[in-house]
Design an enzyme around this catalytic site. Structure first.
Site, mmCIF file in Angstrom:
data_model
loop_
_atom_site.group_PDB
_atom_site.id
_atom_site.type_symbol
_atom_site.label_atom_id
_atom_site.label_comp_id
_atom_site.label_asym_id
_atom_site.label_seq_id
_atom_site.Cartn_x
_atom_site.Cartn_y
_atom_site.Cartn_z
ATOM 1 C CB CYS A 1 -40.442 45.152 19.764
ATOM 2 S SG CYS A 1 -40.400 43.441 19.220
ATOM 3 C CB SER A 2 -34.930 43.657 18.543
ATOM 4 O OG SER A 2 -35.331 42.376 18.992
#
Length: 113
Positions: free
Chosen positions: A10-11
């Site tokens: 997840c960024s």
């Protein structure tokens, strides 16, 4: 000690982790998809976050719908599902003592640092 419930894919989670690392404070990373929190740990996180249980979850996840969950489901039901299927947990969750924050946006974590 700071603990981040982290999903490396997840960024937003990666960005939040970078902010925690840059703070120079001691922290621990919990890859919650591999080491799912128990319903009791989710209860404790909910108290620290001071948010409704549903705000800790991702109702848009397909698994949420597959399980027949709703936004109005009881907290115990939501947390049992999240413990069994940690993909349902919003990310990242950052905890420090009796306080917590969801790193969305990542800069929100500054309040704990």
């Amino acid at each position: 000690m700071i603990t981040i419930w982290h999903n490396p894919r997840c960024s937003k989670s990666r960005q939040t982790l970078a902010l925690v690392e840059a703070s120079g404070q001691p922290f621990a990373v919990r890859k919650y998809l591999e080491d799912a929190p128990s319903p009791d740990e989710l209860d404790a996180a909910q108290v620290a976050l001071a948010l409704p249980a549903i705000d800790m979850l991702r109702p848009s996840e397909s698994r949420f719908k597959e399980l027949g969950l709703s936004r109005e489901a009881p907290q115990a039901e939501l947390f049992a599902a999240a413990a069994a299927y940690p993909i349902l947990i919003e990310r990242p969750i950052v905890l420090r003592g009796d306080k917590g924050i969801i790193g969305r946006p990542p800069e929100a974590v500054q309040a704990l640092l």
